[in-house]
Design a protein around this motif. Sequence first.
Motif, PDB file in Angstrom:
ATOM      1  N   ARG A  13       5.683   5.283  -0.614  1.00 33.01           N
ATOM      2  CA  ARG A  13       5.211   4.375  -1.656  1.00 33.01           C
ATOM      3  C   ARG A  13       5.229   5.147  -2.969  1.00 33.01           C
ATOM      4  O   ARG A  13       4.925   6.345  -3.005  1.00 33.01           O
ATOM      5  N   PRO A 151       5.105   4.327   8.573  1.00 33.67           N
ATOM      6  CA  PRO A 151       4.711   3.454   7.462  1.00 33.67           C
ATOM      7  C   PRO A 151       3.474   3.943   6.721  1.00 33.67           C
ATOM      8  O   PRO A 151       2.501   4.399   7.338  1.00 33.67           O
ATOM      9  N   THR A 153       0.472   3.147   5.322  1.00 32.03           N
ATOM     10  CA  THR A 153      -0.540   2.100   5.319  1.00 32.03           C
ATOM     11  C   THR A 153      -1.907   2.695   5.008  1.00 32.03           C
ATOM     12  O   THR A 153      -2.134   3.893   5.141  1.00 32.03           O
ATOM     13  N   ASP A 154      -2.831   1.795   4.590  1.00 31.04           N
ATOM     14  CA  ASP A 154      -4.220   2.184   4.328  1.00 31.04           C
ATOM     15  C   ASP A 154      -4.269   3.452   3.475  1.00 31.04           C
ATOM     16  O   ASP A 154      -4.858   4.472   3.847  1.00 31.04           O
ATOM     17  N   THR A 201       0.318  -5.429  -1.174  1.00 31.74           N
ATOM     18  CA  THR A 201      -0.632  -5.765  -0.116  1.00 31.74           C
ATOM     19  C   THR A 201       0.031  -5.814   1.256  1.00 31.74           C
ATOM     20  O   THR A 201      -0.567  -6.306   2.212  1.00 31.74           O
ATOM     21  N   ASP A 202       1.261  -5.308   1.370  1.00 35.24           N
ATOM     22  CA  ASP A 202       1.972  -5.318   2.657  1.00 35.24           C
ATOM     23  C   ASP A 202       1.615  -4.122   3.532  1.00 35.24           C
ATOM     24  O   ASP A 202       2.131  -4.001   4.636  1.00 35.24           O
ATOM     25  N   PHE A 203       0.759  -3.223   3.038  1.00 37.99           N
ATOM     26  CA  PHE A 203       0.554  -1.941   3.700  1.00 37.99           C
ATOM     27  C   PHE A 203      -0.896  -1.733   4.131  1.00 37.99           C
ATOM     28  O   PHE A 203      -1.390  -0.615   4.145  1.00 37.99           O
ATOM     29  N   GLY A 204      -1.600  -2.805   4.457  1.00 39.95           N
ATOM     30  CA  GLY A 204      -2.988  -2.646   4.866  1.00 39.95           C
ATOM     31  C   GLY A 204      -3.908  -2.517   3.670  1.00 39.95           C
ATOM     32  O   GLY A 204      -3.683  -3.110   2.614  1.00 39.95           O
ATOM     33  N   ARG A 205      -4.922  -1.692   3.797  1.00 34.99           N
ATOM     34  CA  ARG A 205      -5.949  -1.557   2.769  1.00 34.99           C
ATOM     35  C   ARG A 205      -5.514  -0.559   1.705  1.00 34.99           C
ATOM     36  O   ARG A 205      -5.047   0.527   2.006  1.00 34.99           O
ATOM     37  N   ASN A 206      -5.695  -0.950   0.434  1.00 36.00           N
ATOM     38  CA  ASN A 206      -5.476  -0.043  -0.690  1.00 36.00           C
ATOM     39  C   ASN A 206      -6.823   0.451  -1.196  1.00 36.00           C
ATOM     40  O   ASN A 206      -7.663  -0.347  -1.634  1.00 36.00           O
TER      41      ASN A 206
END
Length: 212
Positions: A13, A151, A153-154, A201-206
């Motif tokens: 990212r 990936p 994520t979060d 918002t495709d990767f879980g919690r930011n």
Amino acid sequence: MSDTGYGDFEFERRFFVRTPPAELLSEPDPVLIVQSYFLAQDGYAMRLRVQASGLRVALGPDADPLAVLDEVGDGFEFCAVTLKGPMNVGTRYEAEREIDVTVGIEMIRRGGLRIVKNRYSVWLGADGWVVDVFGGANAPLVIAECERSGPVTDLQIPAFCETEVTDDARFANDGLARAPYTGWAAEFARELDIRGPRFLTDFGRNDVQHRG
């Protein structure tokens, strides 16, 4: 090839940085990178990269990648050729092979679309980050990137990350080689002023860190 079960894929990212922290840029051993794209179209890329660590080369808007090659000379210690596919929701095909540094430098001299940057590394929270500070036609662009073996994520997003550009092809290195940042920086600044920061918002919690 990766041994994580994902094969030749990278997961990352990327974020636009308006003002990188001074303490990050004081790192003693940034990595100087010169790379040339012999193909950069529709998300597909063929790239040659040489890099040198442990030295500081100032990269302003007048920095010329070829002049940097001449200045550093034998200081480059690594070279690789890389094939990339288009980005798809933070995932991109990437196959890399290390090659002889001298051969790589001479190929970069002879062609391709060149960019130059200093790369700084930092460990933040649970992740390692790299921050690229571009020179030449892409100055003063700064991009922060988090890459994982799976990936991303979060993610805990540092406060210096202004907005996410993972899905904006303009900010990919091959995109910057084709259309340097200086040509559309003002347009992007207007876009950012109008819409404000955004984080996918495709990767879980930011977990976006707040500026102090």
